[in-house]
Motif scaffolding. Structure first.
Motif, PDB file in Angstrom:
ATOM      1  N   PHE A   1       0.836  -1.186   0.000  1.00 21.81           N
ATOM      2  CA  PHE A   1       0.000   0.000   0.000  1.00 21.81           C
ATOM      3  C   PHE A   1       0.875   1.241   0.000  1.00 21.81           C
ATOM      4  O   PHE A   1       2.013   1.233   0.480  1.00 21.81           O
ATOM      5  N   SER A   2       0.328   2.310  -0.521  1.00 23.63           N
ATOM      6  CA  SER A   2       1.025   3.588  -0.481  1.00 23.63           C
ATOM      7  C   SER A   2       1.039   4.073   0.975  1.00 23.63           C
ATOM      8  O   SER A   2       0.224   3.632   1.792  1.00 23.63           O
TER       9      SER A   2
ATOM     10  N   ARG B   1      -0.028   6.756   2.165  1.00 26.45           N
ATOM     11  CA  ARG B   1      -1.325   7.379   2.468  1.00 26.45           C
ATOM     12  C   ARG B   1      -2.376   6.316   2.791  1.00 26.45           C
ATOM     13  O   ARG B   1      -3.156   6.466   3.729  1.00 26.45           O
ATOM     14  N   ALA B   2      -2.389   5.228   2.033  1.00 25.41           N
ATOM     15  CA  ALA B   2      -3.344   4.142   2.287  1.00 25.41           C
ATOM     16  C   ALA B   2      -3.033   3.452   3.613  1.00 25.41           C
ATOM     17  O   ALA B   2      -3.947   3.082   4.359  1.00 25.41           O
ATOM     18  N   GLU B   3      -1.753   3.260   3.920  1.00 22.63           N
ATOM     19  CA  GLU B   3      -1.386   2.646   5.199  1.00 22.63           C
ATOM     20  C   GLU B   3      -1.820   3.519   6.368  1.00 22.63           C
ATOM     21  O   GLU B   3      -2.305   3.007   7.380  1.00 22.63           O
ATOM     22  N   ARG B   4      -1.684   4.815   6.228  1.00 22.79           N
ATOM     23  CA  ARG B   4      -2.129   5.726   7.282  1.00 22.79           C
ATOM     24  C   ARG B   4      -3.637   5.615   7.465  1.00 22.79           C
ATOM     25  O   ARG B   4      -4.147   5.572   8.581  1.00 22.79           O
ATOM     26  N   PHE B   5      -4.371   5.560   6.352  1.00 22.37           N
ATOM     27  CA  PHE B   5      -5.818   5.404   6.405  1.00 22.37           C
ATOM     28  C   PHE B   5      -6.198   4.105   7.122  1.00 22.37           C
ATOM     29  O   PHE B   5      -7.086   4.094   7.981  1.00 22.37           O
ATOM     30  N   LEU B   6      -5.532   3.017   6.799  1.00 20.66           N
ATOM     31  CA  LEU B   6      -5.847   1.730   7.421  1.00 20.66           C
ATOM     32  C   LEU B   6      -5.514   1.719   8.912  1.00 20.66           C
ATOM     33  O   LEU B   6      -6.205   1.071   9.695  1.00 20.66           O
TER      34      LEU B   6
END
Length: 102
Positions: free
Chosen positions: A33-34, A36-41
Protein backbone atom coordinates in the motif's frame (compact mmCIF):
# COMPACT_ATOMS: atom_id res chain seq x y z
CA UNK A 1 -37.49 -28.50 3.22
CA UNK A 2 -35.70 -31.69 4.04
CA UNK A 3 -32.62 -31.98 6.24
CA UNK A 4 -30.18 -32.09 3.31
CA UNK A 5 -31.55 -28.84 1.87
CA UNK A 6 -31.26 -27.12 5.23
CA UNK A 7 -27.69 -28.39 5.66
CA UNK A 8 -26.70 -27.23 2.16
CA UNK A 9 -28.32 -23.85 2.77
CA UNK A 10 -26.45 -23.52 6.07
CA UNK A 11 -23.11 -24.48 4.49
CA UNK A 12 -23.66 -22.07 1.59
CA UNK A 13 -24.42 -19.20 3.95
CA UNK A 14 -21.36 -20.05 6.03
CA UNK A 15 -19.19 -20.07 2.91
CA UNK A 16 -20.36 -16.71 1.56
CA UNK A 17 -19.85 -15.19 5.01
CA UNK A 18 -16.43 -16.75 5.63
CA UNK A 19 -14.76 -16.08 2.26
CA UNK A 20 -14.95 -12.24 2.33
CA UNK A 21 -13.63 -12.24 5.88
CA UNK A 22 -10.80 -14.68 5.17
CA UNK A 23 -9.49 -13.14 1.93
CA UNK A 24 -8.00 -9.97 3.46
CA UNK A 25 -6.00 -12.05 5.96
CA UNK A 26 -4.63 -14.26 3.21
CA UNK A 27 -3.90 -11.50 0.71
CA UNK A 28 -2.76 -8.65 2.97
CA UNK A 29 0.86 -9.88 3.19
CA UNK A 30 1.15 -9.93 -0.59
CA UNK A 31 -0.25 -6.43 -1.07
CA UNK A 32 1.77 -3.22 -0.90
CA UNK A 33 0.00 0.00 0.00
CA UNK A 34 1.03 3.59 -0.48
CA UNK A 35 1.96 5.49 2.70
CA UNK A 36 -1.32 7.38 2.47
CA UNK A 37 -3.34 4.14 2.29
CA UNK A 38 -1.39 2.65 5.20
CA UNK A 39 -2.13 5.73 7.28
CA UNK A 40 -5.82 5.40 6.41
CA UNK A 41 -5.85 1.73 7.42
CA UNK A 42 -4.13 2.51 10.73
CA UNK A 43 -6.91 5.00 11.57
CA UNK A 44 -9.77 2.53 11.10
CA UNK A 45 -9.78 1.23 14.72
CA UNK A 46 -10.07 4.78 16.07
CA UNK A 47 -12.86 5.59 13.62
CA UNK A 48 -14.74 2.46 14.66
CA UNK A 49 -14.27 3.38 18.32
CA UNK A 50 -15.69 6.85 17.69
CA UNK A 51 -18.70 5.37 15.91
CA UNK A 52 -19.34 3.06 18.85
CA UNK A 53 -18.88 5.66 21.57
CA UNK A 54 -20.60 8.71 20.05
CA UNK A 55 -24.24 7.53 20.40
CA UNK A 56 -23.59 6.70 24.04
CA UNK A 57 -22.02 10.09 24.66
CA UNK A 58 -25.29 11.76 23.75
CA UNK A 59 -27.52 9.43 25.76
CA UNK A 60 -25.74 8.77 29.05
CA UNK A 61 -27.89 11.02 31.22
CA UNK A 62 -30.53 13.31 29.72
CA UNK A 63 -30.54 15.53 32.81
CA UNK A 64 -26.73 15.89 32.84
CA UNK A 65 -25.42 15.65 29.25
CA UNK A 66 -22.02 17.01 30.29
CA UNK A 67 -21.23 13.61 31.85
CA UNK A 68 -21.33 11.93 28.45
CA UNK A 69 -19.40 14.75 26.84
CA UNK A 70 -16.60 14.46 29.41
CA UNK A 71 -16.46 10.69 28.97
CA UNK A 72 -16.24 11.14 25.22
CA UNK A 73 -13.56 13.79 25.68
CA UNK A 74 -11.50 11.39 27.78
CA UNK A 75 -11.72 8.76 25.03
CA UNK A 76 -10.86 11.36 22.37
CA UNK A 77 -7.79 12.61 24.23
CA UNK A 78 -6.47 9.08 24.72
CA UNK A 79 -7.26 8.22 21.11
CA UNK A 80 -5.32 11.23 19.89
CA UNK A 81 -2.41 10.07 22.02
CA UNK A 82 -2.53 6.74 20.13
CA UNK A 83 -3.62 4.62 23.08
CA UNK A 84 -5.29 1.31 22.31
CA UNK A 85 -9.01 1.27 21.69
CA UNK A 86 -9.71 -0.76 24.84
CA UNK A 87 -7.85 1.77 27.00
CA UNK A 88 -9.90 4.60 25.49
CA UNK A 89 -13.18 2.79 26.07
CA UNK A 90 -12.30 1.81 29.64
CA UNK A 91 -11.23 5.38 30.44
CA UNK A 92 -14.51 6.76 29.09
CA UNK A 93 -16.46 4.25 31.15
CA UNK A 94 -14.48 5.13 34.27
CA UNK A 95 -15.01 8.87 33.78
CA UNK A 96 -18.77 8.46 33.27
CA UNK A 97 -19.05 6.11 36.26
CA UNK A 98 -17.18 8.45 38.57
CA UNK A 99 -19.13 11.51 37.43
CA UNK A 100 -22.45 9.73 37.95
CA UNK A 101 -21.46 9.10 41.58
CA UNK A 102 -21.32 12.85 42.16
Amino acid sequence: MNKLSVLLLFLGMALVTYVPRMLPFVLIDKMRFSPRAERFLRLIPYTAMAALIFPGVLSVDAARPWIGLLGGAAAAVLGLRKRSAIVCVLAAIAVVFLLQLI
